[in-house]
Design an enzyme around this catalytic site. Structure first.
Site, mmCIF file in Angstrom:
data_model
loop_
_atom_site.group_PDB
_atom_site.id
_atom_site.type_symbol
_atom_site.label_atom_id
_atom_site.label_comp_id
_atom_site.label_asym_id
_atom_site.label_seq_id
_atom_site.Cartn_x
_atom_site.Cartn_y
_atom_site.Cartn_z
ATOM 1 N N ARG A 1 -3.228 5.003 2.599
ATOM 2 C CA ARG A 1 -3.649 3.554 3.245
ATOM 3 C C ARG A 1 -2.196 2.205 3.444
ATOM 4 O O ARG A 1 -1.438 2.707 2.427
ATOM 5 C CB ARG A 1 -4.943 1.901 2.344
ATOM 6 C CG ARG A 1 -3.837 1.502 1.282
ATOM 7 C CD ARG A 1 -4.146 2.423 0.205
ATOM 8 N NE ARG A 1 -5.328 3.127 0.768
ATOM 9 C CZ ARG A 1 -6.121 3.257 -0.545
ATOM 10 N NH1 ARG A 1 -6.554 2.219 -1.397
ATOM 11 N NH2 ARG A 1 -7.434 4.592 -0.500
ATOM 12 N N GLY B 1 0.444 -0.876 -0.523
ATOM 13 C CA GLY B 1 -0.035 -0.025 -0.058
ATOM 14 C C GLY B 1 0.481 1.073 0.210
ATOM 15 O O GLY B 1 1.516 1.130 -1.359
ATOM 16 N N PHE B 2 0.673 1.633 1.017
ATOM 17 C CA PHE B 2 1.835 3.061 1.241
ATOM 18 C C PHE B 2 1.151 3.997 -0.225
ATOM 19 O O PHE B 2 1.872 4.800 -0.988
ATOM 20 C CB PHE B 2 2.878 2.702 0.899
ATOM 21 C CG PHE B 2 3.626 2.438 2.678
ATOM 22 C CD1 PHE B 2 3.843 2.938 3.467
ATOM 23 C CD2 PHE B 2 3.894 1.267 3.030
ATOM 24 C CE1 PHE B 2 4.464 2.167 5.238
ATOM 25 C CE2 PHE B 2 4.016 0.255 3.235
ATOM 26 C CZ PHE B 2 4.291 0.806 4.758
ATOM 27 N N HIS B 3 -0.161 4.815 -0.357
ATOM 28 C CA HIS B 3 -0.592 5.245 -1.149
ATOM 29 C C HIS B 3 -2.301 5.743 -1.324
ATOM 30 O O HIS B 3 -3.192 5.634 0.080
ATOM 31 C CB HIS B 3 -1.033 4.862 -2.784
ATOM 32 C CG HIS B 3 -1.481 3.639 -2.841
ATOM 33 N ND1 HIS B 3 -0.448 2.989 -2.519
ATOM 34 C CD2 HIS B 3 -3.064 3.926 -2.346
ATOM 35 C CE1 HIS B 3 -1.298 1.437 -2.939
ATOM 36 N NE2 HIS B 3 -2.567 2.128 -3.561
ATOM 37 N N ALA B 4 -2.321 6.551 -1.388
ATOM 38 C CA ALA B 4 -4.255 7.176 -0.964
ATOM 39 C C ALA B 4 -4.901 7.020 -2.729
ATOM 40 O O ALA B 4 -3.886 6.936 -3.568
ATOM 41 C CB ALA B 4 -4.253 8.375 -1.188
#
Ligand code: T46
Length: 167
Positions: free
Chosen positions: A96, A48-51
């Site tokens: 997230r 993840g580590f993005h929106a």
């Protein structure tokens, strides 16, 4: 409002076993444009580590488990996904991260849009900047709305007086 929004899927089936049916615009609150699943995530790897600017998603851990961290504005909430009958709704503009995948984890994701890399916000810094600019725009819209409401309220007695004297 909490960032953790569950959707419960009633298990169907019979004495042979269980079944869950996911239907767009019914059990899933949007039209499903894409389905993908994460599996075979290596031990100790986080994802993840993005929106997303626009995308809405519903994530269901059909087997195994993983820990989802969601961030929006000043909120940070986390939850374990470990049930095939519970779906986690992830709205747009929510950061997230997924951690602690069990080796057997299969995370099924239903998405409201087709894949579009341009919809991703890949750094937390960009996410904060965009969220802040959207907040400023929203605040300006509210101020303009309030201004017109005030003008309208101030005009009502005048208009009422004019129509009364015109009678
Ligand atoms: C999300 C979390 C829960 C595609 O080509 N098509 C697709 O539909 C997707 C989802 C990904 N990809 C490509 C893009 C990358 O080259 O697959 C590769 C891995 O994607 P990513 O690094 O974005 O994977 P995750 O596990 O970090 O995130 C994914 C989703 O991308 C994301 O939308 O919310 O799962």
């Amino acid at each position: 409002m909490s960032l953790i929004q569950w959707t419960h899927f009633p298990p169907l089936g019979d004495d042979r076993g269980s079944l869950v049916a996911l239907e767009g615009e019914k059990t899933v609150p949007f039209t499903i444009q894409r389905v993908y699943y994460l599996f075979g995530t290596k031990l100790g790897v986080s994802r993840g580590f993005h929106a997303h600017k626009k995308l809405q998603q519903l994530a269901v851990c059909v087997t195994g488990r993983c820990r989802m961290v969601l961030k929006k504005k000043k909120k940070r909430e986390e939850v374990w996904l470990d049930s095939p009958t519970e779906g986690l709704l992830i709205g747009n503009m929510v950061w997230r991260e997924m951690h602690d995948f069990s080796p057997d984890c299969v995370l099924l994701v239903l998405a409201s849009e087709h894949y579009d890399e341009a919809d991703y916000i890949r750094t937390y810094d960009d996410f904060l900047k965009l969220a802040k600019s959207l907040f400023v725009i929203l605040k300006r819209i509210m101020v303009i709305k309030q201004f017109f409401m005030l003008v309208f309220l101030l005009l009502i007695p005048k208009l009422a007086f004019q129509s009364y004297t015109a009678l």
